[in-house]
Design a protein around this motif. Structure first.
Motif, short mmCIF file in Angstrom:
data_model
loop_
_atom_site.label_atom_id
_atom_site.label_comp_id
_atom_site.label_asym_id
_atom_site.label_seq_id
_atom_site.Cartn_x
_atom_site.Cartn_y
_atom_site.Cartn_z
N PHE A 90 0.83 -1.20 0.00
CA PHE A 90 0.00 0.00 0.00
C PHE A 90 0.87 1.25 0.00
O PHE A 90 2.10 1.17 0.06
CB PHE A 90 -1.02 0.01 1.13
CG PHE A 90 -0.53 -0.14 2.55
CD1 PHE A 90 0.77 0.15 2.94
CD2 PHE A 90 -1.41 -0.55 3.55
CE1 PHE A 90 1.19 0.04 4.26
CE2 PHE A 90 -1.01 -0.67 4.88
CZ PHE A 90 0.29 -0.38 5.23
N GLU A 99 -8.46 7.56 -0.79
CA GLU A 99 -8.29 6.20 -0.27
C GLU A 99 -7.70 5.28 -1.33
O GLU A 99 -6.90 4.40 -1.02
CB GLU A 99 -9.64 5.65 0.20
CG GLU A 99 -9.54 4.28 0.84
CD GLU A 99 -10.88 3.73 1.29
OE1 GLU A 99 -10.96 3.20 2.41
OE2 GLU A 99 -11.87 3.85 0.51
N ARG A 100 -8.09 5.51 -2.58
CA ARG A 100 -7.59 4.70 -3.70
C ARG A 100 -7.01 5.64 -4.76
O ARG A 100 -7.67 5.98 -5.74
CB ARG A 100 -8.69 3.82 -4.28
CG ARG A 100 -9.15 2.73 -3.31
CD ARG A 100 -10.21 1.83 -3.94
NE ARG A 100 -10.65 0.79 -3.03
CZ ARG A 100 -10.08 -0.42 -2.92
NH1 ARG A 100 -9.04 -0.71 -3.66
NH2 ARG A 100 -10.56 -1.31 -2.07
N TYR A 110 -4.69 2.52 -0.38
CA TYR A 110 -4.51 1.33 -1.20
C TYR A 110 -3.44 1.56 -2.27
O TYR A 110 -3.13 2.69 -2.63
CB TYR A 110 -5.83 0.94 -1.86
CG TYR A 110 -6.82 0.34 -0.89
CD1 TYR A 110 -6.81 -1.02 -0.61
CD2 TYR A 110 -7.76 1.14 -0.25
CE1 TYR A 110 -7.72 -1.58 0.28
CE2 TYR A 110 -8.67 0.60 0.65
CZ TYR A 110 -8.64 -0.76 0.91
OH TYR A 110 -9.53 -1.30 1.81
N LYS A 150 -8.47 -2.13 -11.10
CA LYS A 150 -9.19 -1.68 -9.91
C LYS A 150 -8.32 -1.72 -8.66
O LYS A 150 -8.51 -0.95 -7.73
CB LYS A 150 -10.44 -2.54 -9.71
CG LYS A 150 -11.51 -2.32 -10.75
CD LYS A 150 -12.75 -3.16 -10.45
CE LYS A 150 -13.83 -2.92 -11.51
NZ LYS A 150 -15.05 -3.73 -11.24
N SER A 151 -7.38 -2.66 -8.62
CA SER A 151 -6.46 -2.77 -7.49
C SER A 151 -5.11 -3.22 -8.03
O SER A 151 -5.02 -3.68 -9.17
CB SER A 151 -6.98 -3.77 -6.44
OG SER A 151 -7.11 -5.06 -7.01
N ALA A 174 -6.35 -5.43 1.62
CA ALA A 174 -5.40 -5.48 0.51
C ALA A 174 -4.96 -6.91 0.24
O ALA A 174 -4.82 -7.32 -0.92
CB ALA A 174 -4.20 -4.60 0.81
#
Length: 450
Positions: free
Chosen positions: A154, A171-172, A300, A307-308, A382
């Motif tokens: 992160f 946050e993201r 994140y 998306k991640s 995560a």
């Protein structure tokens, strides 16, 4: 604990642990029925803690002495691979990761641990987080390394520095946002880098964060049919972005900075952001070891097209097949990866320092929840979001988020990382580095196509 640098110099640590550390073959010690086992482990803060706690806890309870050898990550990988692969038999327990465990299990180099865990009434295998269990299991579904701590990745950021500039961290965040923040916060006059990013050569050093950037920019090392894509537009764009970011706004000497160096830099307030392992948070929130304790925000892993993008990793204890002290070795592994050890760390070293990320019960401990409020939930989420089967935009031929789960990747990733580090140092270009890397990847791909 007195205030000290975040990471004790390895040589100094080994000297201070002279009474209970050092290499050597396993075997019974000279005093009665007591036993001695040898342990080789990576020199991260969690390992420093276990080296300090073992004699007064595990050894007193069991009569088993543990001789530790502690090495920096790259040296550890070389040493443990050499010993285990050649059946050297120098160590009874070793720390390996999610990359090595399934490969070495297939090679028959490790004891499977499921049978030991099943017979150990106090171990509670069901409490282990499933992403960690799966990443450390063989094709037969059995566990071949017990997770000591688990992690994803992160973005860590200094709340005081952000507040001073009136910047809000989402946050993201996206990587483009991160680059913009780094430009605003970079302050060479004050000795504060806009961001700290690994540049140290090594497949597990610079390419741990960099491969997640490649993934989210739409790149990959290999496509499903083993077509190598190291010099593809997407891989090149991601690498150029990373290299430019660290060259413009990163820490001094970035081409030789790994996890440890960035931990020191960020923990001393000398960087506004740091993208790296979630396991770093425990040390950062320890006021006896960190100047930024209580001042760190956690977001994140930055993204671009996915998306991640957080990685998935575990440092875990494995027992080489060559050990002649399997039962004693399992006793240590069981203790080191069990619930009671986590409580011991909390009571003796501080609750934020728990080797977390491996057991569900950790996140129910009131003391840990209180000390890890800032990062516990995002760490767990995560880890759960990381997908080693599908970390990017295209199907992959092998498992792995920040690595490719094949034996050849250690050599491939390390050689390409050396070229990337040279690009960070300004000695070559990204295009040249990746062109050379593509040739190496083609040699690997040819083997798998056959």
């Amino acid at each position: 604990m007195s205030r000290r640098p975040l990471f004790v110099v390895i040589s100094a640590l080994v000297m201070t642990l002279a009474a209970c550390s050092g290499a050597g073959g396993s075997g019974s010690s000279s005093d009665g029925d007591s036993k001695t086992i040898t342990a080789l482990m990576v020199g991260n803060p969690q390992m420093e803690d276990i080296a300090k706690l073992t004699a007064d806890s595990f050894t007193k309870e069991t009569g088993i002495t543990v001789k530790f050898t502690i090495l920096p990550e790259n040296e550890l990988r070389d040493k443990v691979t050499q010993d285990v692969a050649t059946q050297g038999g120098q160590y009874d327990v070793v720390t390996i990761g999610a990359y090595e465990a399934p490969i070495w299990a297939k090679n028959g180099w490790l004891h499977e641990l499921s049978s030991y865990a099943d017979k150990d009434s106090g171990y509670d295998s069901a409490d282990l987080l499933q992403p960690m269990v799966k990443s450390l299991s063989g094709e037969d579904g059995k566990l071949y390394a017990a997770p000591f701590y688990g992690e994803s990745s992160f973005l860590m950021w200094n709340k005081e520095l952000f507040a001073a500039k009136g910047i809000t961290m989402p946050e993201r965040p996206t990587w483009q946002q991160v680059a913009g923040f780094a430009a605003q916060l970079n302050d060479k006059q004050a000795g504060v880098a806009g961001i700290c990013l690994r540049g140290l050569p090594g497949w597990g050093e610079v390419f741990a964060p960099l491969t997640t950037v490649v993934n989210t920019f739409g790149g990959t090392w290999f496509e499903k049919d083993w077509t190598p894509k190291v010099n593809s537009p997407e891989f090149t764009e991601a690498t150029k972005f990373y290299v430019d970011l660290v060259r413009q706004y990163g820490e001094a000497g970035a081409s030789q900075a790994g996890f440890t160096e960035c931990l020191n830099t960020f923990g001393q307030g000398k960087a506004a952001m740091w993208y790296d392992a979630t396991s770093a948070a425990g040390t950062l929130e320890d006021a006896s070891a960190s100047k930024v304790a209580g001042k760190v925000g956690y977001a994140y892993a930055p993204v671009n097209k996915t998306k991640s993008s957080g990685w998935l990793w575990a440092w875990a204890w494995a027992m080489p097949k060559t050990t002649k002290q399997a039962d004693a070795a399992w006793q240590f592994v069981s203790w080191a990866t069990g619930k009671e050890y986590e409580k011991l760390v909390g009571e003796k070293m501080g609750w934020s320092r728990l080797p977390a990320g491996k057991r569900a019960s950790t996140y129910d401990l009131p003391e840990y929840k209180q000390s890890a409020t800032a990062f516990a939930d995002i760490t767990l989420k995560a880890i759960e979001e990381a997908d080693p089967t599908n970390p990017g935009l295209q199907p992959r031929p092998a498992l792995g988020v920040q690595f490719v789960g094949i034996p050849e990747f250690a050599d491939l990733g390390t050689k390409v990382s050396q070229e990337v580090a040279s690009a960070i140092a300004g000695k070559t270009t990204v295009e040249k580095a990746l062109a050379d890397g593509q040739k190496l990847a083609e040699d690997v791909a040819e083997k798998y196509r056959k």
